[in-house]
Design an enzyme around this catalytic site. Sequence first.
Site, PDB file in Angstrom:
ATOM      1  N   LYS A   5       0.586  -0.911   0.519  1.00  0.00           N
ATOM      2  CA  LYS A   5       0.006   0.170  -0.063  1.00  0.00           C
ATOM      3  C   LYS A   5       1.231   0.797  -0.507  1.00  0.00           C
ATOM      4  O   LYS A   5       2.056   1.225   0.951  1.00  0.00           O
ATOM      5  CB  LYS A   5      -0.652   0.459   1.252  1.00  0.00           C
ATOM      6  N   LYS A  58       5.872  -0.227   8.298  1.00  0.00           N
ATOM      7  CA  LYS A  58       5.191   0.800   8.000  1.00  0.00           C
ATOM      8  C   LYS A  58       6.677   2.257   7.475  1.00  0.00           C
ATOM      9  O   LYS A  58       6.888   2.743   8.871  1.00  0.00           O
ATOM     10  CB  LYS A  58       4.191   1.414   8.609  1.00  0.00           C
ATOM     11  N   ASP A  61      -7.581  10.983  13.885  1.00  0.00           N
ATOM     12  CA  ASP A  61      -7.719  10.357  12.433  1.00  0.00           C
ATOM     13  C   ASP A  61      -8.919   8.794  11.542  1.00  0.00           C
ATOM     14  O   ASP A  61      -8.491   8.168  11.839  1.00  0.00           O
ATOM     15  CB  ASP A  61      -6.658  10.183  11.162  1.00  0.00           C
TER      16      ASP A  61
HETATM   17  N1  LIG Z   1      -1.017  -4.700  11.462  1.00  0.00           N
HETATM   18  C1  LIG Z   1      -1.259  -4.296   9.575  1.00  0.00           C
HETATM   19  N2  LIG Z   1      -1.783  -5.539   9.471  1.00  0.00           N
HETATM   20  C2  LIG Z   1      -2.431  -5.497   8.252  1.00  0.00           C
HETATM   21  N3  LIG Z   1      -3.039  -4.234   7.383  1.00  0.00           N
HETATM   22  C3  LIG Z   1      -2.674  -3.303   7.635  1.00  0.00           C
HETATM   23  C4  LIG Z   1      -1.643  -2.863   9.049  1.00  0.00           C
HETATM   24  N4  LIG Z   1      -1.451  -1.777   9.179  1.00  0.00           N
HETATM   25  C5  LIG Z   1      -2.410  -0.888   7.896  1.00  0.00           C
HETATM   26  N5  LIG Z   1      -2.915  -1.545   7.445  1.00  0.00           N
HETATM   27  C6  LIG Z   1      -3.397  -1.489   6.346  1.00  0.00           C
HETATM   28  O1  LIG Z   1      -2.662  -0.042   4.937  1.00  0.00           O
HETATM   29  C7  LIG Z   1      -3.779   0.629   5.826  1.00  0.00           C
HETATM   30  C8  LIG Z   1      -2.785   1.832   5.461  1.00  0.00           C
HETATM   31  O2  LIG Z   1      -2.588   1.887   6.507  1.00  0.00           O
HETATM   32  P1  LIG Z   1      -1.641   2.740   7.749  1.00  0.00           P
HETATM   33  O3  LIG Z   1      -4.093   3.678   7.979  1.00  0.00           O
HETATM   34  O4  LIG Z   1      -1.742   2.756   8.737  1.00  0.00           O
HETATM   35  O5  LIG Z   1      -1.662   3.937   6.695  1.00  0.00           O
HETATM   36  P2  LIG Z   1      -1.376   4.847   6.552  1.00  0.00           P
HETATM   37  O6  LIG Z   1      -3.113   5.807   6.143  1.00  0.00           O
HETATM   38  O7  LIG Z   1      -0.928   4.729   4.392  1.00  0.00           O
HETATM   39  O8  LIG Z   1      -1.029   6.231   6.619  1.00  0.00           O
HETATM   40  P3  LIG Z   1      -1.328   7.999   7.311  1.00  0.00           P
HETATM   41  O9  LIG Z   1      -2.339   8.238   7.810  1.00  0.00           O
HETATM   42  O10 LIG Z   1      -0.102   7.812   8.825  1.00  0.00           O
HETATM   43  O11 LIG Z   1      -0.709   8.673   6.094  1.00  0.00           O
HETATM   44  C9  LIG Z   1      -4.809   0.539   6.301  1.00  0.00           C
HETATM   45  O12 LIG Z   1      -5.978   0.972   5.261  1.00  0.00           O
HETATM   46  C10 LIG Z   1      -5.242  -1.537   5.880  1.00  0.00           C
HETATM   47  O13 LIG Z   1      -5.443  -1.751   5.083  1.00  0.00           O
HETATM   48 MG   LIG Z   2      -4.942   5.193   7.522  1.00  0.00          MG
END
Ligand SMILES: Nc1ncnc2c1ncn2[C@@H]1O[C@H](COP(=O)(O)OP(=O)(O)OP(=O)(O)O)[C@@H](O)[C@H]1O
Ligand SMILES: [Mg+2]
Length: 287
Positions: free
Chosen positions: A70, A90, A194
């Site tokens: 992602k 991440k 968030d």
């Molecule tokens: N520990 C995890 N295990 C499985 N899938 C995960 C995990 N953490 C995140 N994901 C997947 O990745 C997606 C994005 O993760 P996250 O929300 O942490 O990042 P983000 O929205 O890009 O972060 P930020 O808001 O800091 O930019 C989540 O919606 C989920 O689908």
């Molecule tokens: Mg997110």
Amino acid sequence: MADKVEKGPSLEGGSGDSLASSRKPTEIPTVAQMIEMQNKAASASGDSAAAGGGTGTPGSPQHPGFVLFKQGAEARLYRGTFLGKPAVLKERFSKKYRHPRLDEKLTTKRTQGEARTVARARKAGIPTPCIYFVNYQSNCIYMEDLRSATTSRDYIVAVQSVRGGDSFRALQPIMDKIGKTLATMHDGDIIHGDLTTSNIMLKQDSSMPEPQVVLIDFGLSSVSHLPEDKGVDLYVLEKAFLSTHPNTEELFSIILKSYTRHSRKSKEVIKKLDEVRLRGRKRTMVG
Ligand SMILES: Nc1ncnc2c1ncn2[C@@H]1O[C@H](COP(=O)(O)OP(=O)(O)OP(=O)(O)O)[C@@H](O)[C@H]1O
Ligand SMILES: [Mg+2]
């Protein structure tokens, strides 16, 4: 929000998907069925990272053994293993439009904030992925991979896409659980910062009779006992929920009802939520 690489919810499954083919198109999937179908569809399309793989592939040059699954506005997410355990990495990257020093500060602050709050949340009994390791130089968090999980966003969209099904009734117990989890989080004075349906995950494996709500993405979190901050947190969710899932006011109200039943200080928080809504409406009217 991270959705450039991710795939939308699929109820079709991959080729030879026994669950998808045994399920009538008008039947609403359970969370476990939805997860199984997503994993099978990902395996069938050779997307090893989305399917929970990530090992045995060359991986990314910066993170050998980890595969990108992602790409968001602020972070990239990879799958691989950490000390033999399935892990998600991440990585918050720098934003070129920000001043380099401010950017470095903000990126480190969010990484730190996320790691600290996850620890606090787990102590308060809120399900969140376990953090294995944090590298503050590269702003990388290595955490538990929620393999048997899907986002509540994908689940809601999938349930609503089933024509003829009673999606409201099917989603009611999940909304109830989300409200209860948010009440526990706020009673522990944790403000998520968030709340969206992409940051509220649903986990269910074969050993679990019911799905569990797991909160993720605590990069904008804070600690506060103030009803105002909790009310704003709920307002952020309400806005995100209703714009991602149009015409779901009734569904969202189940979250609030459950929150009210389960939180010790819900009266003041809901009062603040009403005030924040009113301020929002006035702002929209004034323009
Ligand atoms: N520990 C995890 N295990 C499985 N899938 C995960 C995990 N953490 C995140 N994901 C997947 O990745 C997606 C994005 O993760 P996250 O929300 O942490 O990042 P983000 O929205 O890009 O972060 P930020 O808001 O800091 O930019 C989540 O919606 C989920 O689908
Ligand atoms: Mg997110």
